[in-house]
Design a protein around this motif. Structure first.
Motif, short mmCIF file in Angstrom:
data_model
loop_
_atom_site.label_atom_id
_atom_site.label_comp_id
_atom_site.label_asym_id
_atom_site.label_seq_id
_atom_site.Cartn_x
_atom_site.Cartn_y
_atom_site.Cartn_z
N UNK A 113 0.83 -1.20 0.00
CA UNK A 113 0.00 0.00 0.00
C UNK A 113 0.87 1.26 0.00
N UNK A 114 2.18 1.09 0.23
CA UNK A 114 3.10 2.22 0.10
C UNK A 114 3.48 2.90 1.39
N UNK A 115 3.69 2.10 2.45
CA UNK A 115 4.14 2.67 3.73
C UNK A 115 5.38 1.95 4.24
N UNK A 324 -4.63 1.49 9.08
CA UNK A 324 -3.39 2.23 9.34
C UNK A 324 -3.49 3.69 8.92
N UNK A 326 -1.02 6.96 8.46
CA UNK A 326 0.38 7.39 8.47
C UNK A 326 0.59 8.67 9.29
N UNK A 327 1.69 8.74 9.99
CA UNK A 327 2.06 9.94 10.74
C UNK A 327 3.32 10.51 10.09
N UNK A 328 3.22 11.67 9.44
CA UNK A 328 4.38 12.20 8.72
C UNK A 328 5.60 12.45 9.60
N UNK A 356 1.49 19.54 6.46
CA UNK A 356 0.99 18.18 6.30
C UNK A 356 -0.54 18.15 6.15
N UNK A 358 -2.30 20.68 4.76
CA UNK A 358 -2.60 21.21 3.44
C UNK A 358 -2.16 20.24 2.34
N UNK A 359 -1.19 19.36 2.68
CA UNK A 359 -0.71 18.41 1.69
C UNK A 359 -1.77 17.37 1.36
N UNK A 360 -2.78 17.28 2.21
CA UNK A 360 -3.90 16.40 1.88
C UNK A 360 -3.63 14.93 2.14
N UNK A 361 -2.61 14.67 2.92
CA UNK A 361 -2.38 13.29 3.35
C UNK A 361 -1.87 12.40 2.25
N UNK A 362 -2.02 11.12 2.49
CA UNK A 362 -1.50 10.13 1.56
C UNK A 362 -2.22 10.21 0.23
N UNK A 363 -1.49 9.92 -0.81
CA UNK A 363 -2.04 10.09 -2.15
C UNK A 363 -2.83 8.91 -2.64
N UNK A 364 -3.38 8.16 -1.74
CA UNK A 364 -4.01 6.90 -2.15
C UNK A 364 -5.25 7.11 -2.99
#
Lengths: 364, 321
Positions: A113-115, A324, A326-328, A356, A358-364
């Protein structure tokens, strides 16, 4: 003067053929039918897992994925040949090995999933996380093998590389180091005939990949990689040899990539479908099923029961992985063993600027 | 012709192979497959396996033999499938490609192009999203270019093929298919070592390149400030005079790049501004960049790469001085 100064040869091993016939003279004594049922179940489980990640990927619930379908025998056969203390160094397609080594599936899903949390492999698994750059891990495997010898652990390192990977310098360097230092290292070439769009014949003029061992002064052997019993036997023997201090071994497992290189690949662009069709009867799972069914050790009811149980475990793991969050901050906390002043400034600025969020979180 | 960056580079390579009989393309999957991003699509059918060469899987091999081909009178255009795998060829670039000219006092040269996709934002696996321009730009003797538009990509590629130097040609994957542009069908050059002023402005200067060009353009539009945007296009050699002329006029400079902040290319640009335009500056030179560690897994990438809001905040901050 003219004299022959070296003579080498490479053997090919097959114990169960594609019709489920077993060569009794080669079958290991310790390998009863109960163990063959286990092998069948693990291979089916690996395929079910593969199917699931592929479908998650297609739904946008996993990142790019490298399917294993067709390669279950070489992965399960080798994984079951490993002893608990043996050390597994993968590339990026050994999902079946992780599975059979008891690795938690939810962590496995997190990787795809990319973590980074999915690359956390507990020490008890004696394994590294997936390694994407091609063949670079073979040198780590040699180093880990050196550490086993140095620490007198009696553990053997088993590493995997593709047919394409044998063209990388690191692959030769690893075999050469292992030979020179007589290391407990078993290198398995998963020769699935394709490195993305390039057939194996594009990689080398050598008629076998196993013979690359000869140049490093170590033994090499070829095995039917779709024969789980054959793979189990050659890997078990190689591990026993290495554990007895007799040094490294190169094993070329002949198999076939039934699907795409990764989900980003389109094999119809370069590969004739007829070739894939021709491999279907040589399926690694099918031949074991034929064997077990003929002996009345397997039936549709058992099949259904097994499939239901496996799918349930897979679905539970997917559910857990999908919880899950993610915590940047974790990105900053694991760069060094300490927090440098300048890196702390970057982290603080990201928080102060609300970046973080404004980045909108994970790009999933 | 309307072309995205993939089509523009494909067209450039086609024209180069047509024009230069010693030119060859080599790399993994560049032939029948047409490259994993389809940049070399159709060229294998048109020029054959001798000129569009599917190589064994070996990055050091591809770049090292390219150097040999160039020394042997050919004109190789190598593709390394992803920038993250190109480190295996680093020795060949640092120790050999970059030095042949100087160590032989220009009696030998290495005319070659090494193309590789760079940068992230497209949810790839590990090692597929690196922005390595600073590594190569640190090595005198290598030319490092990175287009942000189809027009520049084609013109820079053709210009690179006319250089008698090794050129590292970085292609941002995020921009490969992001937009199309009307570009000439025939050959044309875009000067190497010359930045592009994307838009004129008076309040501040933003120096950027690659994936960050569209991000900066949007941030500037939203900020309603009159910003001059400079797209470097060539990272090394740097077009210092265009930067200095602009900053002297605006008095403010922000450098925006996707490569990591620490020891990143922004530091080089900032140092040159400090050296040549310090008395015209009305605010400290600022950098907006990715965090100072290697590119994360895709689930974290949006927390890592600078976005429009981050650039906008930098604009507000620099204007507050």
């Amino acid at each position: 003067m003219l004299k022959k100064v070296y003579d080498g040869s490479i053997s090919y091993v097959q114990i169960m053929d594609e019709y489920g016939n077993v060569d009794a003279s080669l079958r290991p004594d310790s390998l009863g039918d109960d163990k063959i049922i286990d092998m069948y179940k693990w291979m089916s489980y690996a395929r079910a897992l593969d199917t699931k990640v592929l479908s998650l990927q297609r739904q946008g619930r996993a990142a790019t994925y490298a399917p294993l379908v067709g390669q279950e025998a070489e992965q399960i056969g080798s994984a079951l040949a490993m002893r608990k203390q043996d050390y597994f160094v993968p590339n990026f397609r050994q999902h079946g090995v992780y599975l059979a080594r008891g690795y938690p599936l939810d962590t496995f899903f997190l990787y795809w999933k990319g973590y980074e949390e999915g690359a956390v492999v507990g020490k008890e698994y004696n394994a590294l996380p997936p390694i994407v750059p091609v063949a670079t891990q073979t040198l780590h495997a040699a180093g880990i093998a050196y550490a086993q010898k140095f620490g007198k652990t009696n553990a053997v390192v088993v590493t995997y590389v593709g047919d394409g990977g044998t063209s990388e310098g690191n692959f030769y360097e690893s075999l050469n180091f292992a030979g020179e230092f007589n290391l407990p290292l078993v290198t398995i070439i998963e020769n699935n005939e394709w490195a993305i769009s390039e057939p194996e014949k594009n990689q080398t003029a050598a008629p076998t990949l196993a013979q690359k061992a000869i140049g490093a002064g170590i033994p090499g052997v070829q095995v039917d990689g779709n024969d789980v019993i054959g793979v189990y036997k050659v890997v078990s023997d190689a591990i026993a040899n290495a554990a007895a201090g007799k040094g490294p071994m190169l094993i070329e497992a002949l198999t076939y990539r039934m699907s795409m290189h990764t989900t980003a690949d389109d094999p119809t662009k370069y590969r004739d479908d007829k070739e894939v069709t021709a491999w279907k009867p040589r399926d690694p799972i099918l031949r074991v099923k034929t064997y077990l069914t003929k002996k009345n050790l397997w039936n549709d009811k058992l099949e259904q029961q097994m499939a239901d149980e496996q799918l349930k475990k897979i679905d539970e793991a997917v559910d857990k992985a999908e919880q899950f969050k993610p915590d940047p901050r974790s990105m900053f906390e694991h760069v060094y063993s300490f927090m440098p002043e300048t890196l702390k400034q970057e982290e603080d600025a990201a928080i102060a600027e609300n970046f973080w969020q404004t980045a909108g979180g994970a790009g999933e | 012709m309307m072309a995205n960056m993939v089509a523009a580079i494909n067209n450039a390579l086609d024209l180069i192979l047509q024009d230069d009989k010693n030119a060859v393309i080599l790399g993994e999957d560049v032939g029948k497959d047409g490259g994993v991003f389809r940049v070399t699509d159709g060229l294998y059918d048109k020029y054959g396996a001798d000129r569009v060469i599917d190589t064994p899987l070996s990055e050091a091999g591809i770049v090292g033999t390219s150097i040999g081909m160039a020394l042997g009178g050919m004109h190789p255009i190598a593709e390394v499938q992803f920038a993250g795998f190109m480190y295996l060829a680093f020795d060949q670039l640092v120790n050999h490609a970059a030095r042949y000219r100087s160590r032989t006092r220009s009696t030998r040269s290495v005319p070659m192009i090494v193309r590789t996709p760079v940068s992230g934002g497209v949810r790839t696996l590990e090692h597929h999203s690196d922005s390595p321009e600073e590594y190569y730009s640190h090595i005198g003797g290598l030319i490092v270019v990175e287009p942000s538009t189809p027009y520049d990509a084609k013109g820079l590629m053709i210009k690179a093929s006319h250089m008698n130097d090794p050129v590292v040609f970085l292609e941002p994957t995020k921009l490969y298919r992001l937009f199309k542009q009307d570009i000439p069908e025939g050959p044309y050059e875009v000067e190497i070592g010359k930045a592009n002023i994307v838009q004129k402005g008076d309040d501040l200067t933003i120096i950027t390149w690659g994936t960050m060009v569209p991000v900066v353009k949007n941030a500037v539009t939203n900020s309603k400030r009159s910003a001059e945007i400079i797209d470097l296009r060539t990272i090394n050699p740097l077009d210092e005079s265009t930067i200095i002329e602009s900053v002297k006029r605006t008095g403010r400079a922000i450098i925006v790049h996707e490569a990591e902040l620490t020891y990143g290319p922004g530091a080089e640009v900032a140092a040159r501004i400090a050296d040549k335009a310090i008395f015209e500056l009305e605010a400290p030179v600022m950098r907006v960049a990715s965090a100072s560690f290697p590119y994360p897994f895709p689930g974290y990438e949006n927390y890592y790469i600078p976005n429009e809001l981050k650039v906008q905040k930098a604009i507000e901050k620099i204007m507050s001085y």
